[in-house]
Design an enzyme around this catalytic site. Sequence first.
Site, PDB file in Angstrom:
ATOM      1  N   PRO A   1     -35.567  12.951  24.793  1.00  0.00           N
ATOM      2  CA  PRO A   1     -34.382  11.769  24.766  1.00  0.00           C
ATOM      3  C   PRO A   1     -33.836  11.786  25.432  1.00  0.00           C
ATOM      4  O   PRO A   1     -32.499  12.602  25.427  1.00  0.00           O
ATOM      5  CB  PRO A   1     -34.313  12.291  23.244  1.00  0.00           C
ATOM      6  CG  PRO A   1     -35.795  13.452  23.383  1.00  0.00           C
ATOM      7  CD  PRO A   1     -35.831  13.932  24.037  1.00  0.00           C
ATOM      8  N   GLU A   2     -33.909  10.232  26.425  1.00  0.00           N
ATOM      9  CA  GLU A   2     -32.688   9.985  27.496  1.00  0.00           C
ATOM     10  C   GLU A   2     -32.271   9.397  26.581  1.00  0.00           C
ATOM     11  O   GLU A   2     -32.381   8.975  25.654  1.00  0.00           O
ATOM     12  CB  GLU A   2     -32.748   9.737  28.456  1.00  0.00           C
ATOM     13  CG  GLU A   2     -34.098  10.804  29.087  1.00  0.00           C
ATOM     14  CD  GLU A   2     -34.542  10.613  30.844  1.00  0.00           C
ATOM     15  OE1 GLU A   2     -34.145   9.786  31.576  1.00  0.00           O
ATOM     16  OE2 GLU A   2     -35.434  11.434  30.586  1.00  0.00           O
TER      17      GLU A   2
ATOM     18  N   LYS B   1     -26.277  11.429  25.306  1.00  0.00           N
ATOM     19  CA  LYS B   1     -27.336  11.643  24.212  1.00  0.00           C
ATOM     20  C   LYS B   1     -27.389  12.445  22.644  1.00  0.00           C
ATOM     21  O   LYS B   1     -27.665  12.466  22.338  1.00  0.00           O
ATOM     22  CB  LYS B   1     -28.526  12.287  24.831  1.00  0.00           C
ATOM     23  CG  LYS B   1     -29.104  12.424  27.047  1.00  0.00           C
ATOM     24  CD  LYS B   1     -29.363  13.014  27.099  1.00  0.00           C
ATOM     25  CE  LYS B   1     -29.795  12.823  28.978  1.00  0.00           C
ATOM     26  NZ  LYS B   1     -29.953  13.814  29.935  1.00  0.00           N
TER      27      LYS B   1
ATOM     28  N   ARG C   1     -35.864  20.221  38.958  1.00  0.00           N
ATOM     29  CA  ARG C   1     -37.169  19.406  38.426  1.00  0.00           C
ATOM     30  C   ARG C   1     -37.982  19.085  38.936  1.00  0.00           C
ATOM     31  O   ARG C   1     -38.213  18.766  39.948  1.00  0.00           O
ATOM     32  CB  ARG C   1     -36.147  18.224  37.569  1.00  0.00           C
ATOM     33  CG  ARG C   1     -34.695  18.322  36.999  1.00  0.00           C
ATOM     34  CD  ARG C   1     -34.719  19.156  35.214  1.00  0.00           C
ATOM     35  NE  ARG C   1     -33.636  19.486  34.544  1.00  0.00           N
ATOM     36  CZ  ARG C   1     -34.029  20.960  34.540  1.00  0.00           C
ATOM     37  NH1 ARG C   1     -34.389  21.465  34.790  1.00  0.00           N
ATOM     38  NH2 ARG C   1     -32.926  20.914  33.712  1.00  0.00           N
TER      39      ARG C   1
END
Length: 290
Positions: A2-3, A58, A277
């Site tokens: 969830p961004e 967020k 990442r």
Amino acid sequence: MPELPEVETVKNGLNRLLKNKKVQSVVYDWPKGFPNSQADVNNFLIGASILTVKRRGKSLIVNLSSKYCLVIHLKMTGQLVFRGKEQFGAGHPNDSLVGPLPDRSTRVILTFDDDSKLFFNDQRKFGWMRLLPEIEVANLNFMKKLGPEPLSSSFKNTEFRSRVRRRKNSSIKATILDQTVLAGVGNIYADESLWIAKIHPSSLSGTLSDNKLNLLIKSIKEVFTKSISLGGSTDKNYVDAEGKKGSYLEFANVFRKEGQPCPRCNTIIIKTRVASRGTHLCPKCQRKTK
DNA sequence: CACTTGACCTGTCCGC
DNA sequence: TGCGGACAGGTCAAGT
């Protein structure tokens, strides 16, 4: 996961579904994720009505009639799924990831006065929820440090550029993932916006021109706006407040597209590692400045 | 202060 | 088939 666009979508759904509902009972056993005492819950959550749900970065902020609020972060695998009383045993009809609730990832259940329920599910238990007086929200440490909202009308490119340049020796990807620089970017939209702006994710933040940084923030706003209109991105876990998936990834240009041709130049997209990442990029379109 | 790395978790996938 | 290990990524604490 969830961004910003996913949290915005959940926020919109909760505002539609929860407004004016009164909390009747709360079931939880998750000391790390929801550490409030039973007394707090009894005094300030049970019996309170949902006034409105807001988003900052967020995080979600659920304002209650008790002058307290619930601050919620979904981290990677959190879900907030609302079900009317008749739907507990069913998933959403539209090819949902969510089946009968509660399921084994359910950590908190709020029941409202009309017997509808809100389920806080979180497979990996990185998410959290706090009940606190609404005047204390702005004083939370992470809230005070959070960078500007990219979709706010008061957003200023000059401020963005100066915040980016404070981190001149970091990769631009690490910099835009830093929530104190800019609120809301996560791994998916970092890769997508850097591709649109033709910036290599490893480029050092201090080496990028004003024009490049202006193009980058424009790209971030563009992917955010498009994603919100598509209900966000569902990679593995994300669903909205009704349990529905988002469809942005069907339109993604680089994220999870390694081995496929770049939509702009046909060069094969690669996956590498930047800022610890998984990172997807076109080696031809996105040349390294340094 | 700037920057990097590891920890927090659990489910899934890959190689043996 | 089972098992160990790598990997997924948002954020913070701890380290350089």
